[in-house]
Design an enzyme around this catalytic site. Structure first.
Site, mmCIF file in Angstrom:
data_model
loop_
_atom_site.group_PDB
_atom_site.id
_atom_site.type_symbol
_atom_site.label_atom_id
_atom_site.label_comp_id
_atom_site.label_asym_id
_atom_site.label_seq_id
_atom_site.Cartn_x
_atom_site.Cartn_y
_atom_site.Cartn_z
ATOM 1 N N GLY A 303 155.315 140.771 87.036
ATOM 2 C CA GLY A 303 156.336 139.931 87.651
ATOM 3 C C GLY A 303 157.108 140.644 88.745
ATOM 4 C CB SER A 304 160.569 140.066 89.946
ATOM 5 O OG SER A 304 160.427 138.673 90.079
#
Length: 571
Positions: A303-304
């Protein structure tokens, strides 16, 4: 006058021996003499000419070669504190054919072993046709001696070693375990089995026909103890990381979690904690889920937390000015019929703002500006999609999709951390490049004599700029504010990613992550925290993982005696 004379009957004399009877007698005497001569000759032959045969037969019944167990090498942390040691134990065994039938002696034996008499009798009956059976393995020498003091025929002792782990569940998945024969089965115990095990010795002994030792005769081969293994782990940091992780998993009602802390200057693993765990010293009722070293073996979409690394790749192209502003309105966009969203409409964002707000729209628009697949290429240069090279059994390589007919949506997804898989250890290693002005350091589970040179995978100026942007991410008022460490500047990035299963992305199942570097002025540690499927009030990385980083990193920096570098609030 005899009665025979008076009766007029003359007594009969025995008939003379027939000639054939004398011949048979001589033949028989000759055969007996010949047999005696052959027997005497055989005796002389065995004692004089073939003496080794008799000696060998005698030795086979009395001489034995016993194995001397080798002491397994110790595993210690970087400061020499023991993490795995072998202690002497005694295994009791018996020859069932020599055990007494007397019920009183059987009862005394069962009581001394802590067993039921019926169960012991059943086992003895099962092994009645054999000459060996275990009575009880790996007893303390004191307890074993109490049994031997009963002097029950057929009971014997064998010296062995048992592995003991002083830190218990705190280091369980990293160290692994040995089996009942003291052979490595998991983790580093398995990876370094030949080195740790040593070489057993041999001795010649004299035993009686019941297998009891009469006398030591000769040492044939000395036992060679196994080598000691010094880990990069700092036991103080490991205890602290495990404590904070366990508390966070409990607080957030999560499935599990991971903390990995690397030395930013050497790549050495200073702490590696996993939840759930188990007690390697008592494996009764062991949950197999606790065996896995999730930090090395498990992979997931990050993810981020990949956004700073992706932005570094974009800045290196030279096609992305530092003053670039991206309009993320209206907070969503459609690419290849896939909808990409931000939490809300952030409007126009600078590059630092994209990282601070963790904008998927901003990263996607930046990625689609580029003609070349620089992001996945940079991921590979950072060690993702490859073996970390630690030698740990089952370490995962992760995966990065091959650049074959990539769609725009796949290209965009890679920039904000979807469409690839990494392990926590790989992620921490990749971030050493940000902490070291572009030099990535390979992770090491063992203590190093000197820091490796590393590999220059990011331009130094770009690495410094990304570090500065991440410094702005962890500030009061930001989503990562709970990662702040009093007295120190922290560079970090949060991440929240949906979990997957065979059917795709799961509903309401997330992983919360945080990656941090501290202190910013002179990076000393790189730490990755992941909380798996938190079911509490929040599941975002900034809410569940960042606080763990704050406590772990704060304690670690103080234990490592790192000078504070926080900005003066009045400056």
């Amino acid at each position: 006058m005899s009665d025979a004379s008076r009766s007029g009957v003359t007594p009969r004399r025995p008939p003379p021996m027939a000639p054939m009877g004398k011949a048979r007698y001589r033949v028989m005497m000759t055969l007996v003499a010949l047999g005696l001569a052959l027997l005497a000759g055989r005796i002389v032959d065995l004692h004089v000419f073939d003496r080794s045969f008799l000696q060998g037969q005698g030795d086979a019944r009395t001489l034995r070669t016993d194995t001397i167990p080798a002491h397994r090498g110790m595993i210690t942390d970087r400061h020499g504190e023991p993490l795995a040691i072998s202690t002497p134990v005694v295994t009791l065994w018996a020859n069932p054919q020599d055990l007494p039938e007397d019920d009183i002696q059987r009862l005394m034996l069962a009581n001394a072993l802590g067993q039921e008499l019926d169960a012991l009798n059943e086992r003895i009956a099962r092994y009645a046709e054999r000459e060996f059976m275990y009575l009880q393995r790996r007893m303390t020498p004191e307890a074993a001696q109490q049994v031997l003091d009963l002097r029950i025929p057929g009971v014997h002792a064998r010296e062995e070693y048992k592995r003991y782990y002083p830190a218990g569940e705190v280091t369980a998945q990293l160290l692994g375990v040995t089996n009942i024969d003291d052979q490595g089965q998991e983790g580093l115990e398995l990876a370094y089995q030949p080195y740790l095990a040593g070489v057993p010795g041999k001795r010649r002994v004299l035993k009686d026909r019941r297998g009891r030792l009469v006398r030591d005769l000769a040492m044939l081969q000395e036992a060679q103890p196994g080598g000691d293994l010094t880990l990069a782990l700092d036991q103080r940091l490991q205890y602290m990381a495990y404590r904070e992780l366990k508390a966070a998993v409990t607080e957030n009602d999560a499935d599990g979690g991971i903390v990995v802390m690397l030395d930013a200057r050497s790549g050495e693993v200073l702490a590696m904690a996993n939840q759930p765990s188990y007690n390697p010293n008592n494996r009764a009722g062991l949950d197999p889920q606790g065996l896995r070293n999730r930090a090395i073996v498990d992979v997931y979409e990050p993810g981020s937390v990949m956004k700073p690394l992706a932005m570094a790749a974009m800045l290196e192209t030279g096609d992305l000015p530092l003053d670039t502003v991206v309009d993320t309105s209206p907070g969503w966009m459609v690419i290849d019929r896939f909808t990409i969203k931000d939490i809300r409409n952030y409007g126009k964002l600078t590059l630092a703002g994209i990282l601070e707000k963790s904008s998927n729209i901003g990263m996607s628009k930046l990625a689609l500006r580029l003609d070349d697949p620089v992001v996945p290429a940079k991921y590979r240069a950072l060690g993702l999609g490859q073996s970390p090279g630690t030698g740990f059994p089952g370490e995962s390589t992760g995966s990065i999709p091959a650049p074959v007919r990539w769609s725009s949506s796949q290209w965009a997804a890679l920039s904000y951390g979807y469409g690839l898989s990494v392990s926590a250890l790989q992620l921490a290693s990749a971030y050493t490049a940000i902490a070291n002005e572009g030099r990535r350091l390979p992770p090491s589970l063992l203590k190093l004599g000197q820091s490796p040179a590393g590999e220059q995978v990011i331009d130094p100026d770009v690495a410094r700029r990304i570090l500065g942007m991440m410094d702005q991410v962890v500030e009061p008022g930001t989503g990562a504010r709970r990662a702040l460490v009093p007295g120190y500047r922290v560079a970090g990035k949060t991440g929240t990613v949906r979990k997957t299963d065979a059917g795709g992305y799961q509903e309401k199942a997330y992983r919360g992550l945080f990656v941090g570097i501290a202190p910013v002025s002179n990076p000393r540690i790189v730490t990755v925290v992941m909380i798996d499927h938190p079911r509490g009030d929040s599941y975002y990385g900034g809410a569940v993982a960042a606080p763990v980083f704050s406590r772990v990193a704060g304690n670690a920096l103080r234990l490592l005696d790192v000078p504070p570098d926080a900005r003066d609030p009045e400056s």
